[in-house]
Enzyme design. Structure first.
Site, mmCIF file in Angstrom:
data_model
loop_
_atom_site.group_PDB
_atom_site.id
_atom_site.type_symbol
_atom_site.label_atom_id
_atom_site.label_comp_id
_atom_site.label_asym_id
_atom_site.label_seq_id
_atom_site.Cartn_x
_atom_site.Cartn_y
_atom_site.Cartn_z
ATOM 1 N N TYR A 1 40.585 31.730 36.151
ATOM 2 C CA TYR A 1 40.406 32.898 35.281
ATOM 3 C C TYR A 1 39.596 32.401 34.091
ATOM 4 O O TYR A 1 40.065 32.395 32.971
ATOM 5 C CB TYR A 1 41.819 33.339 34.868
ATOM 6 N N HIS B 1 35.652 37.909 30.441
ATOM 7 C CA HIS B 1 36.428 38.650 31.437
ATOM 8 C C HIS B 1 37.903 38.714 31.040
ATOM 9 O O HIS B 1 38.518 39.785 31.072
ATOM 10 C CB HIS B 1 36.282 37.996 32.813
ATOM 11 N N ARG C 1 46.463 45.371 28.733
ATOM 12 C CA ARG C 1 47.535 45.143 27.767
ATOM 13 C C ARG C 1 47.223 45.715 26.398
ATOM 14 O O ARG C 1 47.539 46.865 26.111
ATOM 15 C CB ARG C 1 47.842 43.640 27.666
ATOM 16 N N GLU D 1 34.992 41.361 42.483
ATOM 17 C CA GLU D 1 34.949 40.388 41.387
ATOM 18 C C GLU D 1 33.799 39.437 41.679
ATOM 19 O O GLU D 1 33.761 38.797 42.733
ATOM 20 C CB GLU D 1 36.284 39.633 41.251
ATOM 21 N N GLN E 1 47.361 45.915 41.757
ATOM 22 C CA GLN E 1 47.475 44.792 40.826
ATOM 23 C C GLN E 1 48.227 45.182 39.545
ATOM 24 O O GLN E 1 49.118 44.465 39.091
ATOM 25 C CB GLN E 1 46.056 44.308 40.469
ATOM 26 N N TYR F 1 51.770 42.972 38.978
ATOM 27 C CA TYR F 1 51.437 41.624 38.503
ATOM 28 C C TYR F 1 52.406 41.044 37.467
ATOM 29 O O TYR F 1 52.409 39.848 37.236
ATOM 30 C CB TYR F 1 49.991 41.566 38.000
ATOM 31 N N LYS G 1 45.297 41.333 45.559
ATOM 32 C CA LYS G 1 44.219 40.359 45.696
ATOM 33 C C LYS G 1 44.088 39.798 47.107
ATOM 34 O O LYS G 1 43.002 39.388 47.508
ATOM 35 C CB LYS G 1 44.508 39.159 44.768
ATOM 36 N N THR H 1 36.416 35.848 37.827
ATOM 37 C CA THR H 1 35.298 36.760 37.569
ATOM 38 C C THR H 1 34.440 36.234 36.426
ATOM 39 O O THR H 1 34.966 35.856 35.381
ATOM 40 C CB THR H 1 35.850 38.144 37.192
#
Ligand code: CA
Length: 425
Positions: free
Chosen positions: A137, A142, A151, A208, A249, A253, A262, A358
């Site tokens: 990540y 991203h 969030r 992605e 997701q 998650y 995913k 991504t």
């Protein structure tokens, strides 16, 4: 050992288009099925696939210590496990054989018929048997965008993000080569207007834009590697579309992270471009602030200037460029990711694959997913045929391309494509 295969002045006796991703300086590795239904390891120059199994059988690698069957396999795992010295010797030898000034193979029509295929006569397969797949990540842009959307825009980047190359263990079983159709997944979601979840086809299917690197054997269980050595264990890179179902997701998650949103599919480009071939395109990675802990401290140029593009092509329609990004935007580099991965003693093996995460750049046109490009559907993207996209529709094809270019040479990855088929309901 000198990488003579990278000589920018070399020309080949094969016909290669000026804008080809595969000049003689590339020499990637892949696995393909020939017109005679034989599976073999090969390389590509221009639009020709070259059978390395046949080259080896005919004695063209006799100066290199290779086992007899190293290329007569349906994966590159054993070749990759042989290590960097072998990769270099083989690339250098291929460059020499196809050099315009070398007549050995050029003048042998019988051998050429056994060794050289046109790309439209072969079927590309997965290049490696991927034992384990890890997805990172690593793009700050991203992570910040997704943090804002899922969030809280005020605290988009979680405090650990600037200290740890964040990642999770994905599924290798559903990684497919370019051209394989992708079935829209079913799953559990909870639309905001409902009080309880429902089960059905994902409505927010996304791509992605990533790259993935493939490793050789890195460490034994319980051992670690130093960041100064990490580069030696990376064989090469492919384009990587890590398909994601945002609605699945978003509901699943927390608290353990990505799962069925995913794991239904990821697409890779079939030719692995070696780190050696990418050497002329090394660049500095973004400045890291705060400084990483000592085990992640790197020096010198550790990233690569690779232009990345994503296109959407509706059924029977034109390609629409929707993202222009670059591998160099990644905050955490491949050597930091690999060093971190082994820092607890977890063993990494030949043929393992690590996704970059991504890769989004600083500007809205460089975002690497529809989630970001359409800002979760608030700003739909207009296509040339007048239709709009917030996410990916059934029968759309997503195409990814990547290439490096300087005044002397262009090294590319070919296409990474996947067409979305309607869900099975
Ligand atoms: Ca991903």
């Amino acid at each position: 050992m000198k990488i003579t295969a990278n000589d920018p002045n070399r020309k080949t006796w094969l016909k290669v288009d000026e804008n080809s991703d595969f000049p003689i300086q590339n020499i990637p590795f892949g696995v393909f099925l020939t017109r005679d239904d034989i599976i073999t390891i090969g390389t590509r120059i221009g639009d020709y696939a070259i059978d390395l199994g046949a080259l080896h059988q005919l004695g063209y690698f006799s100066e290199i210590p290779l086992t007899d069957d190293i290329f007569l396999q349906d994966t590159l795992n054993d070749f990759i496990a042989d290590g960097r010295k072998t990769w270099r010797l083989v690339r250098n030898r291929i460059a020499e054989l196809f050099d315009e000034n070398n007549a050995t193979l050029k003048d042998n029509n019988e051998h050429k018929n056994r060794i050289i295929f046109e790309m439209n006569e072969v079927e590309m397969k997965l290049p490696v048997d991927i034992g384990d797949y890890t997805d990172f990540y690593a793009s700050k842009e991203h992570a910040t965008n997704v943090g804002s959307l899922f969030r809280d825009p005020e605290n988009a980047l979680l405090p650990n993000w600037v200290h740890i190359p964040i990642g999770y263990h994905g599924r290798s079983s559903s990684i497919v080569p370019s051209g394989t159709p992708i079935r829209r997944p079913l799953g559990q979601t909870k639309p905001p207007h409902l009080d309880s979840p429902i089960f059905g086809a994902s409505k927010l299917l996304d791509f992605e834009l990533e790259m993935a690197f493939i490793t050789t054997d890195v460490n034994k269980l319980g051992q670690t590697i130093s960041i100064d050595d990490a580069n030696e264990y990376i064989f090469g890179l492919v384009l990587f579309n890590d398909w994601s179902a945002r609605d699945i997701q978003g509901w699943e998650y927390v608290p353990l992270g990505p799962f069925l949103g995913k794991s239904f599919a990821s697409t890779i480009s079939p030719w692995i471009v070696t780190l050696d071939a990418l050497k002329p395109f090394k660049v500095e990675s973004p400045k890291q602030d705060p400084k990483p802990l000592p085990y992640l401290k790197q020096s010198g140029k550790k990233s690569y200037d690779i232009h990345l593009q994503a296109f959407i092509q509706p059924e029977n329609g034109e390609e629409n460029l929707v993202s222009n990004s670059n591998f160099k935007y990644m905050y955490w580099t491949m050597v930091q990711q690999l060093t971190h991965h082994t820092s607890n003693g977890c063993n990494v093996r030949a043929g393992d694959m690590m996704g970059s995460g991504t890769i989004s750049g600083p500007t809205p046109d460089s975002y690497g997913s529809m989630l970001e490009l359409s800002w979760r559907g608030q700003n739909p993207i207009k296509l040339k045929d007048g239709t709009e996209r917030k996410f990916i529709n059934d029968n759309d094809t997503v195409i990814m391309r990547g290439f490096c270019e300087n005044s002397e040479v262009r090294i590319g990855f070919g296409d990474c494509t996947g067409k979305v088929l309607p869900a099975l309901e």
